[in-house]
Design an enzyme around this catalytic site. Sequence first.
Site, mmCIF file in Angstrom:
data_model
loop_
_atom_site.group_PDB
_atom_site.id
_atom_site.type_symbol
_atom_site.label_atom_id
_atom_site.label_comp_id
_atom_site.label_asym_id
_atom_site.label_seq_id
_atom_site.Cartn_x
_atom_site.Cartn_y
_atom_site.Cartn_z
ATOM 1 N N TYR A 156 0.840 -1.211 0.000
ATOM 2 C CA TYR A 156 0.000 0.000 0.000
ATOM 3 C C TYR A 156 0.875 1.262 0.000
ATOM 4 C CZ TYR A 156 -3.702 3.192 1.675
ATOM 5 O OH TYR A 156 -4.600 4.225 1.830
ATOM 6 N N LYS A 160 1.072 4.149 -2.887
ATOM 7 C CA LYS A 160 0.703 5.547 -2.614
ATOM 8 C C LYS A 160 1.890 6.485 -2.837
ATOM 9 C CE LYS A 160 -3.629 4.883 -1.501
ATOM 10 N NZ LYS A 160 -4.708 5.384 -2.367
HETATM 11 P P1 NAD Z 1 -13.246 2.403 1.141
HETATM 12 O O1 NAD Z 1 -12.667 1.050 1.279
HETATM 13 O O2 NAD Z 1 -14.351 2.810 2.052
HETATM 14 O O3 NAD Z 1 -13.719 2.651 -0.360
HETATM 15 C C1 NAD Z 1 -12.875 2.304 -1.420
HETATM 16 C C2 NAD Z 1 -13.600 2.510 -2.724
HETATM 17 O O4 NAD Z 1 -12.727 2.059 -3.768
HETATM 18 C C3 NAD Z 1 -14.884 1.718 -2.824
HETATM 19 O O5 NAD Z 1 -15.845 2.454 -3.547
HETATM 20 C C4 NAD Z 1 -14.450 0.506 -3.632
HETATM 21 O O6 NAD Z 1 -15.502 -0.085 -4.354
HETATM 22 C C5 NAD Z 1 -13.425 1.131 -4.564
HETATM 23 N N1 NAD Z 1 -12.531 0.112 -5.115
HETATM 24 C C6 NAD Z 1 -11.639 -0.655 -4.446
HETATM 25 N N2 NAD Z 1 -11.066 -1.530 -5.288
HETATM 26 C C7 NAD Z 1 -11.621 -1.314 -6.509
HETATM 27 C C8 NAD Z 1 -11.457 -1.912 -7.783
HETATM 28 N N3 NAD Z 1 -10.625 -2.941 -8.004
HETATM 29 N N4 NAD Z 1 -12.180 -1.428 -8.821
HETATM 30 C C9 NAD Z 1 -13.042 -0.413 -8.639
HETATM 31 N N5 NAD Z 1 -13.248 0.198 -7.456
HETATM 32 C C10 NAD Z 1 -12.548 -0.270 -6.407
HETATM 33 O O7 NAD Z 1 -12.014 3.395 1.249
HETATM 34 P P2 NAD Z 1 -11.908 4.927 1.703
HETATM 35 O O8 NAD Z 1 -11.493 4.939 3.115
HETATM 36 O O9 NAD Z 1 -13.098 5.693 1.262
HETATM 37 O O10 NAD Z 1 -10.615 5.342 0.857
HETATM 38 C C11 NAD Z 1 -10.670 6.053 -0.352
HETATM 39 C C12 NAD Z 1 -9.252 6.386 -0.777
HETATM 40 O O11 NAD Z 1 -8.612 7.127 0.253
HETATM 41 C C13 NAD Z 1 -8.390 5.140 -0.992
HETATM 42 O O12 NAD Z 1 -7.523 5.356 -2.090
HETATM 43 C C14 NAD Z 1 -7.580 5.043 0.278
HETATM 44 O O13 NAD Z 1 -6.356 4.383 0.071
HETATM 45 C C15 NAD Z 1 -7.393 6.509 0.597
HETATM 46 N N6 NAD Z 1 -7.112 6.743 2.009
HETATM 47 C C16 NAD Z 1 -8.046 6.476 2.973
HETATM 48 C C17 NAD Z 1 -7.747 6.714 4.296
HETATM 49 C C18 NAD Z 1 -8.738 6.461 5.391
HETATM 50 O O14 NAD Z 1 -8.381 6.691 6.551
HETATM 51 N N7 NAD Z 1 -9.955 6.040 5.124
HETATM 52 C C19 NAD Z 1 -6.480 7.215 4.645
HETATM 53 C C20 NAD Z 1 -5.554 7.475 3.647
HETATM 54 C C21 NAD Z 1 -5.879 7.234 2.317
#
Ligand code: NAD
Length: 248
Positions: A156, A160
């Site tokens: 991951y 990123k």
């Molecule tokens: P989440 O798991 O709630 O949602 C992820 C989304 O990505 C979902 O809609 C899922 O369907 C989609 N997705 C995943 N794999 C996929 C694929 N193969 N094809 C199509 N769609 C796909 O995650 P989140 O917390 O909303 O995170 C969103 C972004 O923010 C991500 O890139 C995550 O790495 C980043 N992020 C999140 C956090 C956090 O604390 N939540 C922190 C840092 C970065």
Amino acid sequence: MSTDSTQKVAIVTGASRGIGKAIAEKLAKDGFLAALVARDEEKLSTVQKEIEAGGGVACTHVCDLAQRGAFGALIEQIFEEYGRIDVLVNNAGMTRDGLMLRMSDEDFDEVINVNLRSVFEGCRVAVRPMMRGRFGRIINITSVSGISGNAGQANYASSKAGLIGLTKTIAKEFGSKGITSNAIAPGFIETDMTAELGEEIRKGVEKTVPLRRYGQPEEIASAVSFLASDGGGYITGQVLVIDGGLTC
Ligand code: NAD
């Protein structure tokens, strides 16, 4: 759904829930046609209905970003349908955590594929119509893990960090064509992804983060909205950290 060719089009991946859903809702409120991309058709159409109930315009597109070629083909299809692509928010992401010595090749490859390779593929297609329109905003959702690294996240964190390199490279290659490219690096945001970490980790984070809480998806969406707006037009090649002070 009513559309007209003067309405700007914003593609948001991972729009079925969490941060992506909040981003899509905010951009629709800002007046963009929100093209919602994720794997789950039912969840996407629920988000679409919510946007439409609020007076916004949205369309849904099922796509598995893990499939090579799928995202590029989808962007071409969206361009053919709506005649323009103004904003691309690469938000979808996944984790397959594990310490490096135990991490399988499959878990490394899958995370790189979804979080990084698909973004390269999507951007490579989206920049063409953006160049023609002499306007484009690419916003990639990275993570503080991509800046600092994180034990248990070799896959991951690498994906990123790669996204940050890609973001800056796009800024340099396409700035002269009117395209900006920026990344947002969230810390701990309250979504399904962080729910998996459990209450103990949450309590620990809340003790150490200067703002003493997890962030909300809407707090990422408001930054995306700014970067996509006219007011964000001179910002490119940057990484905006939104982490409640976690890494400051
Ligand atoms: P989440 O798991 O709630 O949602 C992820 C989304 O990505 C979902 O809609 C899922 O369907 C989609 N997705 C995943 N794999 C996929 C694929 N193969 N094809 C199509 N769609 C796909 O995650 P989140 O917390 O909303 O995170 C969103 C972004 O923010 C991500 O890139 C995550 O790495 C980043 N992020 C999140 C956090 C956090 O604390 N939540 C922190 C840092 C970065």
